[in-house]
Design an enzyme around this catalytic site. Structure first.
Site, PDB file in Angstrom:
ATOM      1  N   CYS A  99     -28.965  17.868 -13.021  1.00 32.76           N
ATOM      2  CA  CYS A  99     -28.240  16.791 -12.361  1.00 32.76           C
ATOM      3  C   CYS A  99     -27.694  15.842 -13.415  1.00 32.76           C
ATOM      4  O   CYS A  99     -28.177  14.720 -13.569  1.00 32.76           O
ATOM      5  CB  CYS A  99     -29.188  16.084 -11.413  1.00 32.76           C
ATOM      6  SG  CYS A  99     -28.305  15.091 -10.252  1.00 32.76           S
ATOM      7  N   TYR A 114     -34.409  27.473 -31.927  1.00 38.37           N
ATOM      8  CA  TYR A 114     -34.262  26.134 -31.329  1.00 38.37           C
ATOM      9  C   TYR A 114     -33.721  26.182 -29.908  1.00 38.37           C
ATOM     10  O   TYR A 114     -32.996  25.289 -29.484  1.00 38.37           O
ATOM     11  CB  TYR A 114     -33.381  25.248 -32.229  1.00 38.37           C
ATOM     12  CG  TYR A 114     -33.913  25.141 -33.650  1.00 38.37           C
ATOM     13  CD1 TYR A 114     -35.104  24.475 -33.917  1.00 38.37           C
ATOM     14  CD2 TYR A 114     -33.231  25.726 -34.722  1.00 38.37           C
ATOM     15  CE1 TYR A 114     -35.604  24.386 -35.209  1.00 38.37           C
ATOM     16  CE2 TYR A 114     -33.725  25.643 -36.019  1.00 38.37           C
ATOM     17  CZ  TYR A 114     -34.905  24.974 -36.254  1.00 38.37           C
ATOM     18  OH  TYR A 114     -35.398  24.895 -37.535  1.00 38.37           O
ATOM     19  N   ARG A 166     -34.325  29.121 -38.692  1.00 39.03           N
ATOM     20  CA  ARG A 166     -33.154  29.626 -37.968  1.00 39.03           C
ATOM     21  C   ARG A 166     -32.736  31.022 -38.435  1.00 39.03           C
ATOM     22  O   ARG A 166     -32.477  31.913 -37.632  1.00 39.03           O
ATOM     23  CB  ARG A 166     -31.998  28.642 -38.197  1.00 39.03           C
ATOM     24  CG  ARG A 166     -30.803  28.854 -37.297  1.00 39.03           C
ATOM     25  CD  ARG A 166     -29.623  27.975 -37.731  1.00 39.03           C
ATOM     26  NE  ARG A 166     -29.963  26.599 -37.930  1.00 39.03           N
ATOM     27  CZ  ARG A 166     -29.866  25.638 -37.004  1.00 39.03           C
ATOM     28  NH1 ARG A 166     -29.407  25.923 -35.808  1.00 39.03           N
ATOM     29  NH2 ARG A 166     -30.206  24.391 -37.289  1.00 39.03           N
TER      30      ARG A 166
HETATM   31  N1  LLP Z   1     -38.473  23.087 -43.396  1.00 41.36           N
HETATM   32  C1  LLP Z   1     -38.368  21.822 -42.967  1.00 41.36           C
HETATM   33  C2  LLP Z   1     -39.133  20.782 -43.631  1.00 41.36           C
HETATM   34  C3  LLP Z   1     -37.527  21.508 -41.887  1.00 41.36           C
HETATM   35  O1  LLP Z   1     -37.412  20.249 -41.494  1.00 41.36           O
HETATM   36  C4  LLP Z   1     -36.804  22.545 -41.247  1.00 41.36           C
HETATM   37  C5  LLP Z   1     -35.947  22.256 -40.112  1.00 41.36           C
HETATM   38  C6  LLP Z   1     -36.965  23.857 -41.725  1.00 41.36           C
HETATM   39  C7  LLP Z   1     -37.799  24.084 -42.808  1.00 41.36           C
HETATM   40  C8  LLP Z   1     -36.256  25.020 -41.113  1.00 41.36           C
HETATM   41  O2  LLP Z   1     -34.884  24.906 -41.222  1.00 41.36           O
HETATM   42  P1  LLP Z   1     -33.950  26.120 -40.746  1.00 41.36           P
HETATM   43  O3  LLP Z   1     -34.160  27.266 -41.712  1.00 41.36           O
HETATM   44  O4  LLP Z   1     -34.359  26.486 -39.373  1.00 41.36           O
HETATM   45  O5  LLP Z   1     -32.590  25.559 -40.810  1.00 41.36           O
HETATM   46  N2  LLP Z   1     -33.124  21.443 -33.725  1.00 41.36           N
HETATM   47  C9  LLP Z   1     -32.062  21.605 -34.701  1.00 41.36           C
HETATM   48  C10 LLP Z   1     -32.609  22.039 -36.037  1.00 41.36           C
HETATM   49  C11 LLP Z   1     -33.611  21.086 -36.605  1.00 41.36           C
HETATM   50  C12 LLP Z   1     -34.139  21.539 -37.935  1.00 41.36           C
HETATM   51  C13 LLP Z   1     -35.268  20.705 -38.362  1.00 41.36           C
HETATM   52  N3  LLP Z   1     -35.892  21.112 -39.555  1.00 41.36           N
HETATM   53  C14 LLP Z   1     -31.051  22.607 -34.153  1.00 41.36           C
HETATM   54  O6  LLP Z   1     -31.230  23.075 -33.039  1.00 41.36           O
HETATM   55  O7  LLP Z   1     -30.054  22.895 -34.810  1.00 41.36           O
END
Ligand code: LLP
Length: 432
Positions: free
Chosen positions: A361, A391, A293
């Protein structure tokens, strides 16, 4: 503005990465995902230079491809010296198709099939982050058959409850991911991995959650992981070479969101890691981070065109745009907040409240409830939803058979399509 790549020009148009969004919308159509490549590169460089400052050469920054996965993204990652985290053969294949080196891919997942593992072994994926015993056993056998010694990390759950939303919190003992330290399952798996001929155990991985602002969570997970590493060293004489702290740094979706300073957080965690290693008499491991993110979120913006404005006197006002939960399901899933602007009249006072809805819908097809927009907002106005780089494209769907928008990359004052708009023929390509 929530990020310095957003501005307003003399015409009152919203600009992204210095480019007029009204012009971009008329050139490429809407809905439209914009990605600011310069910002992506800037974010990668922030991580890499802070990690370098903290650990010298003994680090790895691994982009979590689940945040936004398409070929151009992997080309940028390769150019910026990033590794990547993939959670499916599809993500690995996309990276490899873009020429991303297999040895810099980390393969994640809590239920990799044997076919997935065979693909990864055949492609020479550098690191497999093993999540469970079935996987460990299968991988060892398959590596043995192929005469490979596969480098792995074991994914552990340090038992930390971060202050984020439930769906993205992963570090707790009862998580579906990884081996729990608390229950002794991590130690069992470590012993097993160390006894296996097809496996080289490089170290341990943990990930506490996503959209986390509180850096104490990272400090706590580092402490628990280092204590675990020490315990394993004492009991089995094995010293882990690497410690992966996962991703999770939060980003600002709203002006009121806190600001997570990546560099100072990395330095704070590093100071803590070095002090703890000294205290435990451990060498400082190679430290890995897996941001998704915080690499791409503020590099993204989505543009939509208003189709209808519905006012229900005494109740509610709606602005319906030409996209919806198919290109951004995050409010529907997590009630995620976003900043919304009227891109073609960005200087007008926002004095009326509307629910910004899509055209699926389904009543839950809401991009954002109760957003303030100019009171005269009407058909053909351009709406921008900010901070959509993470995302959004990666979670888009064809629900109701809507077509996925293209991704246009902005770089050094130029724009270029890096994922084209879907066509009706794309939709039926798998149908007999
Ligand atoms: N590493 C692992 C093992 C993870 O499970 C994740 C995110 C990341 C790294 C990256 O995390 P970040 O830096 O992006 O926070 N769909 C959800 C977010 C799901 C995150 C899943 N894992 C949303 O839209 O907020």
């Amino acid at each position: 503005m929530i990020c310095d790549n957003i501005s307003i020009n003399e015409a009152g148009h919203l600009c992204f990465a210095g480019q007029d969004t009204v012009e971009l919308a008329s050139q490429y159509g809407t809905p439209l995902y914009l990605m600011d490549a310069d910002r992506i590169r800037h974010n990668c460089r922030t991580y890499i230079s802070a990690m370098q400052q903290a650990y010298g050469d003994n680090f790895e920054v691994i982009y979590a491809g689940k945040a936004a996965s398409f070929k151009q993204m992997y080309r940028i990652m390769a150019q910026e010296g990033m590794s990547v985290d993939s959670v499916s053969v599809g993500e690995i294949f996309t990276a490899l198709s873009a020429g991303f080196p297999a040895e810099h891919i980390h393969f994640h997942g809590n239920n990799k099939t044997e076919r997935d593992l065979a693909f990864a072994l055949d492609q020479g994926v550098g690191t497999i982050v093993v999540d469970n015993t079935e996987e460990l056993t299968a991988l060892n056998e398959m590596a043995g058959d192929k005469d490979i010694k596969q480098n792995i990390l074991l994914r552990l759950t340090p038992g930390i409850d971060t202050h984020t939303y439930e769906a993205v919190s992963t570090g707790k003992v009862d998580s579906k991911f990884g081996f729990a330290i608390e229950t002794g399952q991590a130690e069992e798996a470590t012993k097993l991995a160390l006894s296996m001929d097809g496996i080289v155990l490089e170290g341990f991985h943990c990930h506490v959650g996503s959209q986390v602002f509180d850096s104490d969570s990272f400090v706590m997970s580092a402490t628990i992981m280092l204590r675990y590493i020490k315990e394993i060293q004492t009991k089995y004489g094995y010293t882990a070479k690497s410690l992966d702290l996962g991703g999770g740094y939060g980003v600002r979706y709203l002006e009121t969101d806190p600001y997570m300073d990546i560099r100072s957080n990395i330095l704070r965690v590093a100071d803590h890691i070095k002090a703890t290693c000294k205290e435990l008499d451990l060498p400082v491991p190679k430290v890995m981070m897996e941001p998704g993110r915080s690499i791409v979120a503020d590099a993204g913006m989505t543009l939509y065109t208003v189709g209808t404005v519905k006012e229900i006197p005494g109740y509610k006002n709606y602005v319906a745009i030409d996209g919806g939960m198919t290109d951004n399901p995050r409010y529907a899933l997590y009630e995620s907040e976003y900043t919304v602007m009227a891109a073609n009249q960005a200087n007008e006072p926002c004095d009326k409240v509307f629910d910004l809805v899509g055209r699926c819908c389904e009543s839950g097809d809401i991009i954002q409830p109760a957003v303030s927009l100019p009171r005269n907002v009407q058909k053909c106005d351009l709406i921008a939803v900010l901070t959509t780089g993470a995302y959004n494209y990666s979670m888009s769907s064809n629900y109701n058979r809507f077509l996925k928008p293209p991704v246009v990359m902005l770089e050094q004052g130029e724009s270029r399509m890096v994922v084209r708009r879907e066509t009706l023929d794309d939709l039926i390509q798998y149908d007999f």
